[in-house]
Design a protein around this motif. Structure first.
Motif, PDB file in Angstrom:
ATOM      1  N   GLU A  16       0.811  -1.226   0.000  1.00  0.00           N
ATOM      2  CA  GLU A  16       0.000   0.000   0.000  1.00  0.00           C
ATOM      3  C   GLU A  16       0.850   1.285   0.000  1.00  0.00           C
ATOM      4  OE1 GLU A  16      -3.172   0.056  -0.599  1.00  0.00           O
ATOM      5  OE2 GLU A  16      -3.399   2.222  -0.358  1.00  0.00           O
ATOM      6  N   SER A  17       1.911   1.324   0.796  1.00  0.00           N
ATOM      7  CA  SER A  17       2.735   2.545   0.850  1.00  0.00           C
ATOM      8  C   SER A  17       3.460   2.769  -0.487  1.00  0.00           C
ATOM      9  CB  SER A  17       3.732   2.491   2.007  1.00  0.00           C
ATOM     10  OG  SER A  17       4.607   1.407   1.828  1.00  0.00           O
ATOM     11  N   VAL A  18       3.897   1.683  -1.108  1.00  0.00           N
ATOM     12  CA  VAL A  18       4.560   1.799  -2.421  1.00  0.00           C
ATOM     13  C   VAL A  18       3.538   2.219  -3.473  1.00  0.00           C
ATOM     14  CG1 VAL A  18       5.797   0.513  -4.229  1.00  0.00           C
ATOM     15  CG2 VAL A  18       6.313   0.102  -1.815  1.00  0.00           C
ATOM     16  N   TYR A  19       2.344   1.663  -3.371  1.00  0.00           N
ATOM     17  CA  TYR A  19       1.271   2.006  -4.317  1.00  0.00           C
ATOM     18  C   TYR A  19       0.972   3.516  -4.261  1.00  0.00           C
ATOM     19  CZ  TYR A  19      -3.280   1.551  -6.700  1.00  0.00           C
ATOM     20  OH  TYR A  19      -4.326   1.665  -7.578  1.00  0.00           O
ATOM     21  N   LYS A  20       0.855   4.037  -3.061  1.00  0.00           N
ATOM     22  CA  LYS A  20       0.576   5.476  -2.902  1.00  0.00           C
ATOM     23  C   LYS A  20       1.705   6.313  -3.492  1.00  0.00           C
ATOM     24  CE  LYS A  20      -2.470   5.347   1.095  1.00  0.00           C
ATOM     25  NZ  LYS A  20      -2.607   5.504   2.536  1.00  0.00           N
ATOM     26  N   MET A  21       2.948   5.888  -3.273  1.00  0.00           N
ATOM     27  CA  MET A  21       4.099   6.617  -3.811  1.00  0.00           C
ATOM     28  C   MET A  21       4.079   6.588  -5.340  1.00  0.00           C
ATOM     29  SD  MET A  21       7.295   5.995  -5.346  1.00  0.00           S
ATOM     30  CE  MET A  21       7.596   4.278  -4.958  1.00  0.00           C
ATOM     31  N   ARG A  22       3.761   5.437  -5.905  1.00  0.00           N
ATOM     32  CA  ARG A  22       3.692   5.321  -7.367  1.00  0.00           C
ATOM     33  C   ARG A  22       2.627   6.264  -7.929  1.00  0.00           C
ATOM     34  NH1 ARG A  22       3.984  -1.227  -8.691  1.00  0.00           N
ATOM     35  NH2 ARG A  22       6.192  -1.463  -8.278  1.00  0.00           N
ATOM     36  N   LEU A  23       1.449   6.246  -7.299  1.00  0.00           N
ATOM     37  CA  LEU A  23       0.359   7.086  -7.826  1.00  0.00           C
ATOM     38  C   LEU A  23       0.667   8.572  -7.669  1.00  0.00           C
ATOM     39  CD1 LEU A  23      -2.874   5.128  -6.817  1.00  0.00           C
ATOM     40  CD2 LEU A  23      -1.536   5.024  -8.926  1.00  0.00           C
ATOM     41  N   GLN A  24       1.353   8.938  -6.583  1.00  0.00           N
ATOM     42  CA  GLN A  24       1.720  10.343  -6.418  1.00  0.00           C
ATOM     43  C   GLN A  24       2.714  10.754  -7.502  1.00  0.00           C
ATOM     44  OE1 GLN A  24       0.295  12.606  -4.224  1.00  0.00           O
ATOM     45  NE2 GLN A  24       1.334  13.966  -5.665  1.00  0.00           N
ATOM     46  N   THR A  25       3.635   9.860  -7.843  1.00  0.00           N
ATOM     47  CA  THR A  25       4.599  10.143  -8.906  1.00  0.00           C
ATOM     48  C   THR A  25       3.864  10.355 -10.229  1.00  0.00           C
ATOM     49  OG1 THR A  25       6.261   8.807  -7.774  1.00  0.00           O
ATOM     50  CG2 THR A  25       6.646   9.268 -10.106  1.00  0.00           C
ATOM     51  N   CYS A  26       2.886   9.512 -10.502  1.00  0.00           N
ATOM     52  CA  CYS A  26       2.100   9.664 -11.729  1.00  0.00           C
ATOM     53  C   CYS A  26       1.323  10.989 -11.717  1.00  0.00           C
ATOM     54  CB  CYS A  26       1.130   8.500 -11.907  1.00  0.00           C
ATOM     55  SG  CYS A  26       1.918   6.932 -12.316  1.00  0.00           S
ATOM     56  N   LYS A  27       0.757  11.332 -10.557  1.00  0.00           N
ATOM     57  CA  LYS A  27      -0.003  12.587 -10.476  1.00  0.00           C
ATOM     58  C   LYS A  27       0.874  13.798 -10.777  1.00  0.00           C
ATOM     59  CE  LYS A  27      -3.109  13.298  -7.222  1.00  0.00           C
ATOM     60  NZ  LYS A  27      -3.773  13.324  -5.895  1.00  0.00           N
ATOM     61  N   ASP A  28       2.146  13.685 -10.431  1.00  0.00           N
ATOM     62  CA  ASP A  28       3.086  14.794 -10.663  1.00  0.00           C
ATOM     63  C   ASP A  28       3.724  14.750 -12.052  1.00  0.00           C
ATOM     64  OD1 ASP A  28       2.595  15.606  -8.080  1.00  0.00           O
ATOM     65  OD2 ASP A  28       4.349  14.582  -7.241  1.00  0.00           O
ATOM     66  N   CYS A  29       3.356  13.761 -12.844  1.00  0.00           N
ATOM     67  CA  CYS A  29       4.006  13.543 -14.146  1.00  0.00           C
ATOM     68  C   CYS A  29       3.175  14.142 -15.284  1.00  0.00           C
ATOM     69  CB  CYS A  29       4.161  12.033 -14.358  1.00  0.00           C
ATOM     70  SG  CYS A  29       4.904  11.589 -15.939  1.00  0.00           S
ATOM     71  N   TYR A  62       9.069   5.000 -18.009  1.00  0.00           N
ATOM     72  CA  TYR A  62      10.168   5.959 -17.963  1.00  0.00           C
ATOM     73  C   TYR A  62      10.957   5.854 -16.667  1.00  0.00           C
ATOM     74  CZ  TYR A  62       9.470   8.040 -22.440  1.00  0.00           C
ATOM     75  OH  TYR A  62       9.401   8.225 -23.795  1.00  0.00           O
ATOM     76  N   LYS A  63      10.792   4.717 -15.996  1.00  0.00           N
ATOM     77  CA  LYS A  63      11.556   4.371 -14.791  1.00  0.00           C
ATOM     78  C   LYS A  63      11.456   5.425 -13.687  1.00  0.00           C
ATOM     79  CE  LYS A  63      14.668   1.307 -17.309  1.00  0.00           C
ATOM     80  NZ  LYS A  63      13.593   0.375 -17.517  1.00  0.00           N
ATOM     81  N   LYS A  64      10.275   6.040 -13.582  1.00  0.00           N
ATOM     82  CA  LYS A  64      10.064   6.989 -12.487  1.00  0.00           C
ATOM     83  C   LYS A  64       9.655   6.252 -11.221  1.00  0.00           C
ATOM     84  CE  LYS A  64       8.966  11.004 -15.321  1.00  0.00           C
ATOM     85  NZ  LYS A  64       8.086  12.156 -15.492  1.00  0.00           N
ATOM     86  N   TRP A  65       9.180   5.019 -11.373  1.00  0.00           N
ATOM     87  CA  TRP A  65       8.947   4.142 -10.220  1.00  0.00           C
ATOM     88  C   TRP A  65       9.167   2.715 -10.659  1.00  0.00           C
ATOM     89  CZ3 TRP A  65       4.839   1.082 -11.562  1.00  0.00           C
ATOM     90  CH2 TRP A  65       3.777   1.629 -12.294  1.00  0.00           C
TER      91      TRP A  65
END
Ligand code: SF4
Length: 80
Positions: free
Chosen positions: A36-49, A77-80
Motif C-alpha cells: 500500500e505505501s509503495v502504491y501510494k508513492m507510485r500514484l503520487q509520482t504519476c499525479k506529478d508527471c 520511464y523508470k520513475k517508479w
C-alpha cells in the motif's frame, strides 16, 4: 445479430467501467499486489508527471492505478 456495446467513447458507462477497474485491483492476489505505501508513492509520482492524462499514461496507455497495483510492473520511464 452481433452488438458492439463499447465501440464509442460516448457509449461507455464510465462509472461502471471504473468500478470494474477498482474491483479488479481489490481482487488481485496478495502475492502480486503492490504494498500500500509503495502504491501510494507510485500514484503520487504519476499525479506529478506530465504524461498522466485522464488517469492514463500517454507512454504505455495503461490506467496507472491498475499498472501500479501489480508489484512487478514499472513505469515505462523508470520513475517508479
Ligand atoms: S507510469 Fe511513469 S511516465 Fe506514465 S504517468 Fe506514471 S510516472 Fe509518468
Amino acid at each position: 445479430m452481433r452488438v458492439c456495446k463499447g465501440c464509442l467513447i460516448r457509449d461507455i458507462d464510465y462509472k461502471k467501467e471504473y468500478q470494474n477497474m477498482y474491483d479488479y485491483i481489490n481482487g488481485l492476489d496478495e502475492e502480486i499486489k503492490t504494498d500500500e505505501s509503495v502504491y501510494k508513492m507510485r500514484l503520487q509520482t504519476c499525479k506529478d508527471c506530465d504524461a498522466l492524462i485522464n488517469g492514463m499514461c500517454k507512454y504505455c496507455g495503461c490506467f496507472v492505478e491498475m499498472r501500479a497495483a501489480i508489484s512487478h510492473n514499472s513505469c515505462p520511464y523508470k520513475k517508479w
